[in-house]
Design a protein around this motif. Structure first.
Motif, PDB file in Angstrom:
ATOM      1  N   GLY A 202       0.883  -1.095  -0.071  1.00  0.00           N
ATOM      2  CA  GLY A 202      -0.062  -0.105  -0.064  1.00  0.00           C
ATOM      3  C   GLY A 202       0.815   1.291  -0.015  1.00  0.00           C
ATOM      4  N   ASN A 203       1.954   1.302   0.837  1.00  0.00           N
ATOM      5  CA  ASN A 203       2.622   2.489   0.965  1.00  0.00           C
ATOM      6  C   ASN A 203       3.367   2.622  -0.227  1.00  0.00           C
ATOM      7  OD1 ASN A 203       2.110   3.226   3.413  1.00  0.00           O
ATOM      8  ND2 ASN A 203       3.737   1.859   4.402  1.00  0.00           N
ATOM      9  N   ASN A 204       4.071   1.717  -0.911  1.00  0.00           N
ATOM     10  CA  ASN A 204       4.741   1.635  -2.322  1.00  0.00           C
ATOM     11  C   ASN A 204       3.765   2.479  -3.444  1.00  0.00           C
ATOM     12  OD1 ASN A 204       7.008   1.187  -1.263  1.00  0.00           O
ATOM     13  ND2 ASN A 204       6.888  -1.016  -1.484  1.00  0.00           N
ATOM     14  N   PHE A 205       2.432   2.240  -3.357  1.00  0.00           N
ATOM     15  CA  PHE A 205       1.421   2.642  -4.261  1.00  0.00           C
ATOM     16  C   PHE A 205       0.940   3.911  -4.041  1.00  0.00           C
ATOM     17  CE2 PHE A 205       1.026  -1.673  -6.103  1.00  0.00           C
ATOM     18  CZ  PHE A 205       0.871  -1.403  -7.363  1.00  0.00           C
ATOM     19  N   GLY A 206       1.347   4.311  -2.741  1.00  0.00           N
ATOM     20  CA  GLY A 206       1.103   5.698  -2.191  1.00  0.00           C
ATOM     21  C   GLY A 206      -0.414   5.771  -1.720  1.00  0.00           C
ATOM     22  N   VAL A 207      -0.987   4.893  -1.565  1.00  0.00           N
ATOM     23  CA  VAL A 207      -2.223   5.160  -0.879  1.00  0.00           C
ATOM     24  C   VAL A 207      -2.298   4.875   0.692  1.00  0.00           C
ATOM     25  CG1 VAL A 207      -3.388   3.992  -2.757  1.00  0.00           C
ATOM     26  CG2 VAL A 207      -2.818   2.387  -1.023  1.00  0.00           C
ATOM     27  N   LYS A 208      -3.252   5.386   1.302  1.00  0.00           N
ATOM     28  CA  LYS A 208      -3.343   5.186   2.997  1.00  0.00           C
ATOM     29  C   LYS A 208      -3.524   3.696   3.256  1.00  0.00           C
ATOM     30  CE  LYS A 208      -3.277   9.678   4.963  1.00  0.00           C
ATOM     31  NZ  LYS A 208      -1.828   9.786   4.658  1.00  0.00           N
ATOM     32  N   VAL A 209      -3.050   3.486   4.480  1.00  0.00           N
ATOM     33  CA  VAL A 209      -3.209   1.882   4.798  1.00  0.00           C
ATOM     34  C   VAL A 209      -3.878   1.933   6.180  1.00  0.00           C
ATOM     35  CG1 VAL A 209      -1.986  -0.227   5.257  1.00  0.00           C
ATOM     36  CG2 VAL A 209      -1.209   1.252   3.361  1.00  0.00           C
ATOM     37  N   LEU A 210      -4.935   1.282   6.082  1.00  0.00           N
ATOM     38  CA  LEU A 210      -5.798   1.012   7.383  1.00  0.00           C
ATOM     39  C   LEU A 210      -5.778  -0.414   7.773  1.00  0.00           C
ATOM     40  CD1 LEU A 210      -8.981   2.616   8.739  1.00  0.00           C
ATOM     41  CD2 LEU A 210      -8.744   0.149   8.409  1.00  0.00           C
ATOM     42  N   VAL A 211      -5.496  -0.825   8.916  1.00  0.00           N
ATOM     43  CA  VAL A 211      -5.454  -2.301   9.310  1.00  0.00           C
ATOM     44  C   VAL A 211      -7.015  -2.406   9.913  1.00  0.00           C
ATOM     45  CG1 VAL A 211      -4.493  -4.044  10.627  1.00  0.00           C
ATOM     46  CG2 VAL A 211      -3.041  -2.355   9.319  1.00  0.00           C
ATOM     47  N   GLU A 212      -7.794  -3.264   9.741  1.00  0.00           N
ATOM     48  CA  GLU A 212      -8.996  -3.604  10.098  1.00  0.00           C
ATOM     49  C   GLU A 212      -8.968  -4.836  11.286  1.00  0.00           C
ATOM     50  OE1 GLU A 212     -12.466  -3.611   7.828  1.00  0.00           O
ATOM     51  OE2 GLU A 212     -11.559  -5.102   6.405  1.00  0.00           O
ATOM     52  N   GLY A 213      -9.837  -4.853  12.330  1.00  0.00           N
ATOM     53  CA  GLY A 213     -10.056  -5.982  13.083  1.00  0.00           C
ATOM     54  C   GLY A 213      -8.888  -6.170  14.070  1.00  0.00           C
ATOM     55  N   VAL A 214      -8.557  -4.919  14.660  1.00  0.00           N
ATOM     56  CA  VAL A 214      -7.387  -4.921  15.665  1.00  0.00           C
ATOM     57  C   VAL A 214      -8.405  -4.914  17.154  1.00  0.00           C
ATOM     58  CG1 VAL A 214      -5.782  -3.598  16.962  1.00  0.00           C
ATOM     59  CG2 VAL A 214      -5.810  -3.573  14.404  1.00  0.00           C
TER      60      VAL A 214
END
Ligand code: C2E
Ligand code: MG
Ligand code: MG
Ligand code: MG
Length: 272
Positions: free
Chosen positions: A212-224
């Protein structure tokens, strides 16, 4: 099998009635910044206040609603309520917080979608950049879905955020990131659950975050869900987290208490 079909038919009948009686309502689950714990937004998740069965979550009736072609009606109903929710966020001192909407593949293919969403934001007077559209990779995969793809492009041009939900569980992760105007990916809970004890999961999940970072998009992690999982992500390059550890989905009326409690727990997060 027969029982299941009957049950589904009964459920579909009930959904129709429930729509008439106004029993559907969005709940809101908070999303926070991974580094600062600042509140960044909420995901709207539909709930059914069933007269006999009590509160039903989306996973209990959305598949039946999709089968019965009633999901589009539910999605439409949610739009307006969800757009109006941004005014509640403004009052809570969260003028930049976004609200995400889950949109079914069926709804995305409908040519009326773009106009419908644009008139909903217009009516409420909310900036489209505060509304995010959550889609599944499977929606983007099927090449018979030109209309869905055109709709996504138009929505992105109008300023809506476009997000890939359940990231990593489909088969189109990389091509979707290359070919669509995606602003955020939501890494699926299967890459989170038990990350503090599993041996191979951490490396796999960090690879998805890097992607995600390499594609320049925000990265959210779900289900924490718990402290150990939360701690793990503190040391990763993901941007945002969502899950029971941060907060459960809640009705609009409960947001203000949650926001107040969160700000007390994380005073630095107050600086918006
Ligand atoms: P999703 O968009 O991936 O939503 C995440 C699901 O995981 C939600 O279930 C949420 O309540 C649950 N969840 C959130 N945090 C945690 C956690 O820490 N642990 C665990 N175990 N679960 C967590 P829900 O509300 O039952 O929704 C299920 C699916 O139904 C959603 O998956 C979404 O694809 C769909 N959905 C929900 N609302 C709508 C809607 O308004 N329209 C459409 N078309 N689909 C919807
Ligand atoms: Mg979602
Ligand atoms: Mg998801
Ligand atoms: Mg899901």
């Amino acid at each position: 099998m027969r029982d299941e079909a009957l049950e589904r038919a009964a459920l579909a009948f009930g959904i129709r009635e429930g729509l008439e009686r106004g029993e559907f309502e969005p709940y809101f689950q908070p999303q926070v910044d991974n580094k600062t714990n600042q509140i960044v937004g909420f995901e709207a998740l539909v709930r059914w206040n069933h007269p006999e069965l009590g509160l039903l979550s989306a996973s209990q009736f959305v598949p039946a609603a999709e089968n019965a072609h009633l999901i589009e009606e539910i999605d439409d109903l949610m739009f307006e309520v969800i757009c109006r929710a941004t005014t509640t966020l403004d009052k809570l001192g969260l003028p930049h917080a976004t609200v995400s909407i889950n949109i079914s593949t069926a709804r995305l293919m409908n040519s009326e979608l773009v106009n419908r969403l644009l008139s909903a934001v217009d009516m409420v007077g909310v900036d489209p950049t505060r509304i995010c559209i959550e889609l599944l990779e499977s929606t983007l995969l099927n090449d018979t879905m030109d209309s869905a793809i055109n709709n996504i492009r138009s929505l992105a041009e109008a300023g809506f955020g476009i997000e890939l939900d359940d990231f990593g569980t489909g088969h189109a992760a990389i091509s979707s990131l290359r070919n669509f105007p995606i602003s955020r990916i939501k890494i699926d809970r299967t890459f989170v659950s038990g990350i503090d004890v599993d041996t191979s999961l951490p490396a796999v999940t960090e690879t998805l975050i890097d992607l995600g970072n390499n594609f320049g998009v925000k990265v959210l992690v779900e289900g924490v869900e718990n402290n150990a999982e939360r701690k793990f992500f503190e040391n990763t390059m993901c941007d945002q987290i969502q899950g029971y550890f941060v907060g459960r989905p809640m009705p609009l009326g409960e947001l203000s208490v949650w926001v107040q409690d969160w700000r007390e727990a994380y005073p630095l997060a107050k600086v918006a």
